[in-house]
Each structure stands twice: as structure tokens, then as C-alpha cells.
Motif scaffolding. Structure first.
Motif, PDB file in Angstrom:
ATOM      1  N   LEU A   1      12.768  12.477   3.097  1.00  0.00           N
ATOM      2  CA  LEU A   1      12.121  13.176   4.217  1.00  0.00           C
ATOM      3  C   LEU A   1      11.910  12.206   5.384  1.00  0.00           C
ATOM      4  O   LEU A   1      12.112  12.552   6.556  1.00  0.00           O
ATOM      5  CB  LEU A   1      10.778  13.769   3.776  1.00  0.00           C
ATOM      6  N   ASN A   2      11.540  10.998   5.035  1.00  0.00           N
ATOM      7  CA  ASN A   2      11.342   9.952   6.041  1.00  0.00           C
ATOM      8  C   ASN A   2      12.660   9.676   6.783  1.00  0.00           C
ATOM      9  O   ASN A   2      12.709   9.606   8.021  1.00  0.00           O
ATOM     10  CB  ASN A   2      10.842   8.713   5.269  1.00  0.00           C
TER      11      ASN A   2
ATOM     12  N   VAL B   1       0.849  -1.203   0.000  1.00  0.00           N
ATOM     13  CA  VAL B   1       0.000   0.000   0.000  1.00  0.00           C
ATOM     14  C   VAL B   1       0.880   1.247   0.000  1.00  0.00           C
ATOM     15  O   VAL B   1       2.095   1.171   0.222  1.00  0.00           O
ATOM     16  CB  VAL B   1      -0.936   0.004   1.241  1.00  0.00           C
ATOM     17  N   ASN B   2       0.278   2.384  -0.256  1.00  0.00           N
ATOM     18  CA  ASN B   2       1.034   3.636  -0.294  1.00  0.00           C
ATOM     19  C   ASN B   2       1.447   4.084   1.109  1.00  0.00           C
ATOM     20  O   ASN B   2       0.726   3.850   2.080  1.00  0.00           O
ATOM     21  CB  ASN B   2       0.249   4.736  -1.024  1.00  0.00           C
ATOM     22  N   THR B   3       2.613   4.736   1.182  1.00  0.00           N
ATOM     23  CA  THR B   3       3.115   5.257   2.464  1.00  0.00           C
ATOM     24  C   THR B   3       3.530   6.713   2.248  1.00  0.00           C
ATOM     25  O   THR B   3       4.723   7.042   2.271  1.00  0.00           O
ATOM     26  CB  THR B   3       4.333   4.425   2.936  1.00  0.00           C
ATOM     27  N   PRO B   4       2.551   7.598   2.006  1.00  0.00           N
ATOM     28  CA  PRO B   4       2.893   8.986   1.650  1.00  0.00           C
ATOM     29  C   PRO B   4       3.448   9.767   2.845  1.00  0.00           C
ATOM     30  O   PRO B   4       3.383   9.300   3.978  1.00  0.00           O
ATOM     31  CB  PRO B   4       1.539   9.566   1.227  1.00  0.00           C
ATOM     32  N   THR B   5       3.985  10.940   2.561  1.00  0.00           N
ATOM     33  CA  THR B   5       4.440  11.812   3.637  1.00  0.00           C
ATOM     34  C   THR B   5       3.220  12.322   4.406  1.00  0.00           C
ATOM     35  O   THR B   5       2.203  12.673   3.792  1.00  0.00           O
ATOM     36  CB  THR B   5       5.224  13.009   3.032  1.00  0.00           C
ATOM     37  N   LYS B   6       3.331  12.379   5.733  1.00  0.00           N
ATOM     38  CA  LYS B   6       2.196  12.850   6.549  1.00  0.00           C
ATOM     39  C   LYS B   6       1.866  14.303   6.218  1.00  0.00           C
ATOM     40  O   LYS B   6       2.770  15.117   6.028  1.00  0.00           O
ATOM     41  CB  LYS B   6       2.549  12.755   8.037  1.00  0.00           C
TER      42      LYS B   6
ATOM     43  N   GLY C   1       5.189  15.051  12.912  1.00  0.00           N
ATOM     44  CA  GLY C   1       6.019  14.693  11.758  1.00  0.00           C
ATOM     45  C   GLY C   1       5.442  15.163  10.440  1.00  0.00           C
ATOM     46  O   GLY C   1       5.902  14.729   9.374  1.00  0.00           O
ATOM     47  N   LYS C   2       4.441  16.053  10.493  1.00  0.00           N
ATOM     48  CA  LYS C   2       3.820  16.590   9.268  1.00  0.00           C
ATOM     49  C   LYS C   2       4.893  17.074   8.272  1.00  0.00           C
ATOM     50  O   LYS C   2       5.836  17.751   8.663  1.00  0.00           O
ATOM     51  CB  LYS C   2       2.929  17.765   9.681  1.00  0.00           C
TER      52      LYS C   2
END
Ligand code: NAD
Ligand code: UDX
Length: 476
Positions: A278-279, A85-90, A95-96
Motif C-alpha cells: 500500500l505504501n 519503531v512501527n510504521t503502520p498504514t495511516k 493518504g489514509k
């Protein structure tokens, strides 16, 4: 063996298709919560464009490859489940703007915990932060039914869009991370057995779970860092008379450095590089490693600078105003051979030009017109979507896109752009006619001969007397 994959996107789709092709003895069911996406996978027009994918899907679909929205049955029947599944940036909360949003991974893990009635090997295919497997295991074990055993493996995917089928068929390596226990080793062996149908065993690398998770972020960070490094030098080239293509070639011929991923460009895009770096930055900050976080932040900052720098160069060259000027944008996808526009540099270029009052004529061979409008009217891009809609026209042919424009901007390196009839294009454009080649794919010498003013990345500005007389071009 029965395999289920949760998430029928850019990774789940091609990965399962190739697995089905190479493993006729395995039944694979690809499930997604989006019924629209599954319907597309079951139709003649697949939801993603990827060279070679149609053929593989046609061969395996409804033989040993199935696309379904019946997630429950697929989970129940599977021995091994990929989470893709997708794991996009918050986009909000802790951690936005940096941390990966694991809500879809968590929801997949909860579904498995709720539905499973037999032992499962759960495989993280999605790109996740280091130690995400621990969270998945926590959810599964907290909801464990008696007699059911779970193993969690990390098996990150290294395919690139546009070359996914070839990357999957001829992977440099397959990485599998697992627990260092007897059960862990057995689970690794079962997943490895699937890949051994077509990948030489010596190319299947096994590590501990955390190394595997971190290696995926590290690989993307290294690749993106090379692009930012060459892009930083492209600015030096433009200011000095060096040519970035010559520099890249000279540097890349050192076998310790290598020649790949040294193509200077308008900036890297795609759903992975920025998100994954970013992660990594967020992880470093949380581990109290601010120097490491700052180091990787520079890769993103340099990419932002490159996109801005290219956009500004267009405006400055067009006498410092593009207000009401028509500008043709050729290519909107983040790279050639995909219809994907996630984080594409074209969005930044269009956004900057629209903010300056330009009218845009956009052509891309594979991106759907609605996608371009969605991207350019997104709240993060504009506060006035209606004005954007009025200023943008999407074309289904490049010659109609360039007609009566002041400038042509190449944002994606589609092969078909190289072979365009530039004599015909020149005649149909306003004069002076400008070309901004953000991908360095055109024959600039020939374009000069035709009469174009050409600007590209990493090669000294061609100063015309006209521009100097306007006092816009700084003297060295
Ligand atoms: P995507 O958005 O194309 O596909 C993800 C799919 O998962 C969507 O169709 C969505 O509807 C579905 N989904 C989400 N939650 C679900 C749930 N609970 N149940 C069922 N379906 C659900 O994403 P993608 O590009 O395929 O990326 C997937 C993962 O792979 C990400 O972690 C990404 O970082 C990683 N990855 C992507 C690439 C790439 O080139 N796109 C390459 C390597 C790794
Ligand atoms: C990337 C990784 O390559 C892949 O291993 C990972 O699994 C997912 O992320 P992807 O984003 O699909 O793949 O494409 P990639 O070929 O890496 O290109 C990413 C961006 O960098 C594109 O915008 C591309 O145009 C740009 N790029 C690439 C350059 O600007 N210069 C280069 O030399 C190479």
C-alpha cells in the motif's frame, strides 16, 4: 561501541538479541516507550513468541544486552542508534488507508535531536517510504546543537516472523544505504563492521540511501506478488481439475522461477506485505505513475479475493447457511511459529462466518485468547462486539474445539495439526463432517477414507451426491 535501539518489537527484539550474541564487544540497549513491553523482555515470558529467541535473550540479557524504558540515557550514551519503531498504514488524513504513518519515526528522531550531546549514526531499521531518511535528517539538522554531527543510514530488515533468529544469523544479505560522501562512507563502514562479526563481507550490500529504502518495499512486493500469482491460479485449478501443488512444483522447478513462496493459501497476512505494498502504491500515485500503482494494487486485490473466496466456499459447502452452526477454527496466527495476528487471514474467515450467524470454536497454540477477542471485536470487524463475544469460544486444546462442530477450518499451518487424531475428531463432530484446509497441510485422501468431506485450495471440489441434489454445486 554502544548501540541503542528504539522500538522493542518483533524486529528490534530479535535483531538486538542476535547482535548481542554475535558481538560481545558491543553493549546494546533496547528501549521502548511501553513499560509493559520492557517488563516482559526482562521477564521469563518474552512479549513475542519466536523459536530460539528465549535462549539467545537468556544468554545475553544483562551481559551486553539491556532492556530499558530510560530512552534518554540510552540515546545519550549510544554511538549508533537504530530506529525500529512501527510504521503502520495511516488510518486518517492524507493518504489514509495507503500511506505509511511516520509519526513514530518522527517522534524517535525528535527525541534524538533533543537528547543527543555527541555525534550519532542514526539507522533507519523500520520500513519507510523512499526518501524518509531526508525527513529524519531535516528534523535532526533543524534542531542540531553546535559541534554535533549526524549521519543517517538506511538498513532495512528482511527477517520473517517464525524464522527470525535463523534469518538474522544466516541473512541472505544485509543492506546498508548511505550518503555518497566521505562521512557517509565512514558511517556505512561502522555499521558494516557490526554485521561483519557474523555475516560474510560479500553478503553486505551497500547502496545509496534511496535504493536501500526502495529495495525493502520492492522485496516485500515481489514476495507477496508470487503468493497472489499462485493463489490466482488456485481458482483456475479448482474450476478445471488441475492441482495447484502440482502446478507450483512444475513451475518452480524452472531455476529462473524457483520453488519458494509458491504455496497457495487462504491468503497472505502479517504486518508487512499489505502495509508495504500500500505504501508503494501511494508513492507511485504521488509520483504520477498510476499504471505502476494499479499493477501493485492487483496483488492486494487478489489477496482479498482469495480470503473472500475461501470463506464463501465454506458457507456454500455447508448448504449455503452456517446460521447457528458450530465451526472450529484451527489456527489464528498469520503463519505458523508466531503468535502474531496482524492482518491474519483468519480474521476475514471468522468475520464472514460470524456475519452469517455461525458460532466459532477457536484454537491456536500461541495466540493469547484476549488477542483473538480483541481482533474479532475491533470496530473494523464488527459493529456488535457483544454478539461476537457470545458467538466465540476460545479453546486451549484442539479436540475440545472441534467437539460437536459441523466443520473444521484450518487457517494456520501449525505442524501439530498434521498429527491430530482425525478418527477421534470425526467421531466427535456433527455429520456430515467437513474439513476446509486453507493451508493444504493435511492428508486429504486419508480424511476422505475416514468419512470427512474435504475442501482445500487449488484442487477440484469433491462433489458429493448430496450437494448436487441441493443444487448448490454448479456443473462445469
Ligand atoms: P512492533 O509494533 O512490534 O514494535 C514497535 C515498537 O516500537 C513498539 O513496542 C512501540 O511501543 C515502540 N515505539 C513506537 N514509537 C516509539 C517511540 N517514539 N519511542 C520508543 N518506542 C517506540 O513493530 P515491528 O513488527 O517490530 O516493526 C517495526 C518496523 O520494522 C516496522 O517499520 C516494520 O514494517 C518493519 N519490519 C517488520 C518486520 C516484521 O516481521 N514484523 C520485518 C521487517 C521489517
Ligand atoms: C515478510 C517477508 O518474508 C520478510 O522478508 C519481511 O522482512 C517481513 O515480511 P513475514 O510477514 O513475517 O515476512 O512472513 P512470510 O513468511 O513472508 O509470510 C507472510 C504471509 O504469506 C503469511 O501469511 C504466510 O502464510 C503467507 N505465505 C507465505 C503464503 O501464503 N504462501 C507462501 O508460499 C509463503
Amino acid at each position: 561501541m554502544k548501540v541503542c535501539c528504539i522500538g522493542a518489537g518483533y524486529v528490534g527484539g530479535p535483531t538486538c538479541a542476535v547482535m548481542a550474541l554475535k558481538c560481545p564487544d558491543i553493549v546494546i540497549t533496547l528501549v521502548d516507550k511501553s513499560s509493559e513491553r520492557i517488563a516482559q523482555w526482562n521477564s521469563d515470558k518474552l512479549p513475542i513468541y519466536e523459536p530460539g529467541l528465549d535462549e539467545v535473550v537468556k544468554k545475553c540479557r544483562n551481559v551486553n544486552l539491556f532492556f530499558s524504558t530510560d530512552i534518554e540515557t540510552a540515546i545519550k550514551e549510544a554511538d549508533l542508534i537504530f530506529i525500529s519503531v512501527n510504521t503502520p498504514t495511516k488510518t486518517c488524513g492524507n493518504g489514509k488507508g495507503r500511506a505509511a504513518d511516520l509519526k513514530y519515526v518522527e517522534s524517535a528522531a525528535r527525541m534524538i535531536a533533543e537528547i543527543a550531546q555527541s555525534n550519532k549514526i542514526v539507522v533507519e531499521k523500520s520500513t519507510v517510504p523512499v526518501r524518509a531518511a531526508e525527513s529524519i535528517m531535516h528534523i535532526l539538522r533543524a534542531n542540531q546543537k553546535p559541534g554535533i554531527h549526524y549521519d543517517i543510514l538506511s538498513n532495512p530488515e528482511f527477517l520473517a516472523e517464525g524464522t527470525a533468529i535463523n534469518d538474522l544469523l544466516n541473512a541472505d544479505r544485509v543492506l546498508i544505504g548511505g550518503e555518497e560522501t566521505t562521512e557517509g562512507h565512514e558511517a556505512v563502514a561502522k555499521l558494516s563492521w557490526i554485521y561483519e562479526h557474523w555475516i560474510p563481507k560479500q553478503n553486505i550490500l551497500t547502496t545509496n540511501t534511496w535504493s536501500s529504502e526502495l529495495s525493502k518495499l520492492a522485496a516485500n512486493a515481489f514476495l507477496a506478488q508470487r503468493i497472489s500469482s499462485i493463489n490466482s491460479l488456485s481458482a483456475v485449478c479448482e474450476a478445471t481439475g488441475a492441482d495447484v501443488s502440482e502446478v507450483a512444483r512444475a513451475v518452480g522447478l524452472d531455476s529462473r522461477i524457483g520453488s519458494k513462496f509458491l504455496q497457495a493459501s487462504v491468503g497472505f497476512g502479517g504486518s508487512c506485505f499489505q502495509k508495504d505494498i500500500l505504501n508503494l502504491i501511494y508513492i507511485c500515485e504521488n509520483l504520477n505513475l498510476p499504471e505502476v500503482a494499479a499493477y501493485w494494487q492487483q496483488v492486494i486485490d487478489m489477496n482479498d479475493y482469495q480470503k473472500r473466496r475461501f470463506s464463501q466456499k465454506i458457507i456454500e459447502s455447508l448448504f449455503n447457511t452456517v446460521s447457528d452452526k458450530r465451526i472450529a477454527i484451527l489456527g489464528f496466527a498469520f503463519k505458523k511459529n508466531t503468535g502474531d495476528t496482524r492482518e491474519t487471514a483468519a480474521i476475514t474467515v471468522c468475520q464472514t462466518l460470524l456475519e452469517e450467524g455461525a458460532k466459532l470454536d477457536i484454537y491456536d497454540p500461541k495466540v493469547e485468547p484476549e488477542q483473538i477477542i480483541d481482533d474479532l471485536t475491533h470496530p473494523s470487524v464488527t459493529e456488535s462486539p457483544e454478539n461476537v463475544k457470545k458467538a466465540v469460544q476460545i479453546h486451549s486444546d484442539p479436540y475440545s474445539a472441534v467437539r460437536a462442530t459441523h466443520a473444521l477450518v484450518i487457517c494456520t499451518e501449525w505442524d501439530e495439526f498434521v498429527d491430530l487424531d482425525f478418527q477421534r475428531i470425526y467421531q466427535s463432530m456433527m455429520k456430515p463432517a467437513y474439513i476446509f484446509d486453507g493451508r493444504k497441510i493435511l492428508d486429504h485422501e486419508r480424511l476422505h477414507q475416514i468419512g470427512f468431506h474435504v475442501q482445500t485450495i487449488g484442487k477440484k471440489y469433491q462433489r458429493s451426491g448430496l450437494l448436487r441434489s441441493w443444487g448448490i454445486v454448479p456443473q462445469l
